[in-house]
Scaffold this motif. Structure first.
Motif, short mmCIF file in Angstrom:
data_model
loop_
_atom_site.label_atom_id
_atom_site.label_comp_id
_atom_site.label_asym_id
_atom_site.label_seq_id
_atom_site.Cartn_x
_atom_site.Cartn_y
_atom_site.Cartn_z
N THR A 67 0.83 -1.21 0.00
CA THR A 67 0.00 0.00 0.00
C THR A 67 0.86 1.26 0.00
N ALA A 68 2.06 1.18 0.56
CA ALA A 68 2.89 2.37 0.77
C ALA A 68 3.53 2.90 -0.51
N ILE A 69 3.52 2.14 -1.58
CA ILE A 69 4.26 2.52 -2.79
C ILE A 69 3.43 3.47 -3.65
N ASP A 70 4.08 4.48 -4.18
CA ASP A 70 3.46 5.42 -5.12
C ASP A 70 3.59 4.84 -6.52
N TYR A 71 2.56 4.14 -6.98
CA TYR A 71 2.64 3.45 -8.27
C TYR A 71 2.60 4.42 -9.44
N ASN A 72 2.00 5.58 -9.25
CA ASN A 72 2.04 6.60 -10.31
C ASN A 72 3.47 7.08 -10.52
N PHE B 172 8.28 7.96 -13.46
CA PHE B 172 9.68 8.30 -13.26
C PHE B 172 10.63 7.10 -13.42
N ALA B 173 10.20 5.91 -12.99
CA ALA B 173 11.10 4.76 -13.04
C ALA B 173 11.15 4.11 -14.40
N VAL B 174 10.01 4.06 -15.10
CA VAL B 174 9.98 3.33 -16.38
C VAL B 174 9.43 4.19 -17.52
N SER B 175 9.57 5.50 -17.41
CA SER B 175 9.26 6.42 -18.51
C SER B 175 7.86 6.22 -19.09
N ASN B 176 6.90 5.87 -18.23
CA ASN B 176 5.51 5.69 -18.68
C ASN B 176 5.35 4.48 -19.59
N TYR B 177 6.22 3.49 -19.45
CA TYR B 177 6.17 2.30 -20.30
C TYR B 177 5.27 1.22 -19.72
N THR B 178 4.36 1.57 -18.84
CA THR B 178 3.48 0.59 -18.22
C THR B 178 2.08 1.17 -18.08
N SER B 179 1.08 0.32 -18.26
CA SER B 179 -0.29 0.74 -18.00
C SER B 179 -0.54 0.73 -16.50
N THR B 180 -1.68 1.23 -16.07
CA THR B 180 -2.00 1.29 -14.64
C THR B 180 -2.03 -0.11 -14.04
N LEU B 181 -1.34 -0.26 -12.91
CA LEU B 181 -1.23 -1.55 -12.26
C LEU B 181 -2.54 -1.93 -11.59
N LYS B 182 -2.90 -3.21 -11.71
CA LYS B 182 -4.04 -3.75 -10.99
C LYS B 182 -3.56 -4.72 -9.93
N ALA B 183 -4.31 -4.82 -8.83
CA ALA B 183 -3.96 -5.76 -7.78
C ALA B 183 -4.00 -7.18 -8.34
#
Length: 607
Positions: A330-335, A340-351
């Motif tokens: 829960t603590a991680i800022d997935y946005n 910033f980490a992968v240059s927007n190379y990922t879609s929104t993460l789902k649980a």
């Protein structure tokens, strides 16, 4: 918003040389890496060979063999079948899958009678049985035998039919048999059997096999040195007539430059000296004006295929408490991870542990994500921190802060001080470093005492296998294969081969769901054993739903982003007609792996 420290460190990481898939050799000349090879006949590809080439032996361990021999590469040695990650279909190569005869007892493949080795000898069942039963791979867990029949066609041509018998007393898993058939390259028995008889298998595996190798594929080795590997087209390749309507592959030569760092790779792509790469290139959209493109022209740019994650050592306190593990997630800022980490190379993460792709997405039940999964969609930092602190408080954990507001340590419900946790990750893998940095900052802000633990490769791999970590960055089942998403669940959750700390674990490196302990969930292994044998799509979906619920409840690992199977990037300055979302005739893969090799017959020279 993430802190300035994270932004600075992430920017530094993304600009540093030596990304996850970058090369580390030396390329002396960016524009003439192939020597005197004509540019209009030469395809330059990179991102697979990171150091000076060594062995080209198909019997060598994959980590010892150089491109294009050691992995799932079809240019010199070919498998029986290939897997198309666009549509989930198994496509023919040396053989054709006979789907109507394949079942839970055996997987049936007809060898193509046209298949020949480069010395003119036919590819036969002897070569196949050599590779599976007498070569260097261990297939006994998956197949118990290979039955061979001969079929005579109306034209008098004899076709060999191979039935790969599922090992019922071992894994009893037809899914992984299909995986094996598309991942195992066949080697010529008539070349290797005499060598093994003379030298033994171990010594034969050490031979470089770099001089006029006998191959079945469309290209053969021309030369190799510390700067590059050069392949030359085989105009007499059997598959040109049998599989490609008599066409030749467009490039006569394929060159794999070996760059000393990722910066050189990026420059070569931008200048048109490199035609395609699978290296991590940050901010790829900025390269479009130079003719560099990807599958999509907008985020996430790449087709998702892999799921990097933090695997948690569930035997260590406080990580043995699933409430604490859910607080970590829960603590991680997935946005921030995405941007910033992968240059927007990922879609929104789902649980959960299922990817929302065309092939897997049908197994996701959205209502379960809210009911069982942690909330990954919190965009407000204060709300996210409050959610984490509530989980920790309810579980009996206390965060102790210094007078200046910085975190000092944590305590358990007994008031005992807990040791600082560390996330183990390879040093120099810049996209992973950025992910770990952002994850750590979010966790520490929420009161979780954790730090980055960047180590060299010599420490990373043993630590992961032996369980010598708190949390470890890992990318399970990086290849898209017929067994997904089963293989991802199996790698993270299976306790069939459960190993204690200090013993090597090939799967379930987090030691989740220890058999014989309080709280052991036998339904996990029951589902993992049942799914590969299911044939009803409704029942399969129900089983995956249950597995995903259990994963979300227990959180044995923390998925971070969706990344591609390969960072598929191409330049259209010299060669055009690359597959894209608008022209999806082949998967988003470099033209050396799986169904991606069909790209070679479809490339055209730019006008």
């Amino acid at each position: 918003m993430i802190g300035l420290k994270s932004i600075a460190r992430t920017a530094l990481a993304l600009s540093a040389s030596g990304a996850l898939l970058s090369g580390c050799g030396d390329a002396s000349s960016e524009g003439d890496l192939g020597g005197a090879l004509p540019r209009q006949q030469t395809l330059y590809l990179s991102g697979q060979q990171n150091d000076a080439p060594g062995s080209f032996n198909p019997l060598a361990e994959s980590w010892m063999a150089s491109w294009p021999v050691g992995g799932r590469f079809n240019l010199m040695y070919e498998p029986l079948i290939t897997y198309n990650s666009l549509n989930g279909k198994i496509e023919p190569l040396l053989g054709t899958l006979v789907e109507e005869l394949s079942n839970n007892d055996s997987i049936v493949v007809d060898l193509n009678p046209a298949a020949k080795w480069s010395d003119g000898k036919p590819v036969t069942s002897v070569d196949v049985t050599f590779m599976f039963l007498r070569g260097s791979i261990n297939s006994t867990e998956q197949i118990s035998a290979i039955h061979i029949d001969s079929l005579k066609g109306a034209d008098g041509v004899i076709t060999e039919r191979l039935s790969f018998m599922v090992a019922k007393d071992k894994r009893n898993n037809p899914l992984t048999v299909r995986d094996m058939l598309q991942a195992t390259r066949i080697a010529p028995s008539h070349v290797f059997e005499p060598l093994i008889k003379e030298k033994g298998l171990d010594e034969t595996k050490k031979l470089p096999m770099d001089q006029n190798p006998v191959v079945s594929g469309p290209y053969n080795l021309r030369s190799a040195d510390p700067n590059k590997i050069i392949l030359e087209r085989r105009d007499d390749y059997w598959g040109n007539a049998a599989l490609h309507d008599g066409k030749l592959p467009a490039p006569k030569f394929i060159v794999h430059p070996i760059y000393k760092n990722n910066e050189h790779n990026t420059i070569a792509m931008r200048e048109g000296n490199l035609d395609a790469s699978q290296s991590f290139i940050p901010r790829i959209a900025r390269k479009a004006s130079a003719g560099v493109h990807t599958w999509w022209n907008e985020p996430p740019y790449f087709r998702p295929g892999a799921m990097p994650m933090l695997v948690i050592n569930t035997l260590k306190e406080p990580l043995n408490d699933k409430r604490f593990r859910r607080a970590l997630a829960t603590a991680i800022d997935y946005n921030a991870l995405r941007q910033f980490a992968v240059s927007n190379y990922t879609s929104t993460l789902k649980a959960g542990l299922i990817m929302p792709t065309d092939l897997e997405g049908k197994y996701i039940v959205d209502e379960d994500l809210d009911k069982y999964g942690v909330n990954l969609r919190i965009s407000d930092e204060a709300e996210r921190l409050a959610a984490v602190k509530q989980i920790l408080s309810e579980a009996g954990f206390k965060s102790v802060f210094n007078d200046d507001g910085t975190l000092d340590h944590m305590e358990n419900a007994k008031g005992e001080r807990l040791p600082t946790l560390y996330i183990t990750s390879p040093n120099g893998w810049t996209d992973w470093e950025a992910m770990v940095t952002i994850a750590v900052e979010g966790m520490r802000k929420a009161g979780i005492d954790i730090r980055e633990g960047f180590v060299d490769g010599g420490s990373y791999w043993p630590a992961m296998g032996l369980g010598n970590f708190d949390l470890v960055m890992h990318k399970p089942v990086a290849d898209v294969t017929p067994s997904l998403p089963w293989s991802r669940f199996n790698e993270i959750m299976a306790s069939r081969d459960w190993q204690p700390l200090g013993a090597w674990a090939g799967v379930n490196i987090g030691r989740y769901n220890q058999p014989g302990t309080e709280g052991f969930r036998p339904e996990v292994d029951q589902l993992l054993s049942a799914i590969p044998l299911m044939t009803d799509s409704v029942e399969i979906a129900k089983a995956y739903r249950e597995l995903n619920k259990i994963f979300m409840e227990d959180q044995p690992s923390i998925p971070l982003v969706y990344l591609p199977e390969q960072f598929y990037e191409f330049s259209d300055r010299v060669w055009t007609n690359w597959p894209t979302a608008e022209n999806p005739y082949a998967p988003a893969q470099l033209p050396w792996v799986a169904s991606g090799t069909k790209i070679l017959w479809n490339l055209k020279l730019a006008k």
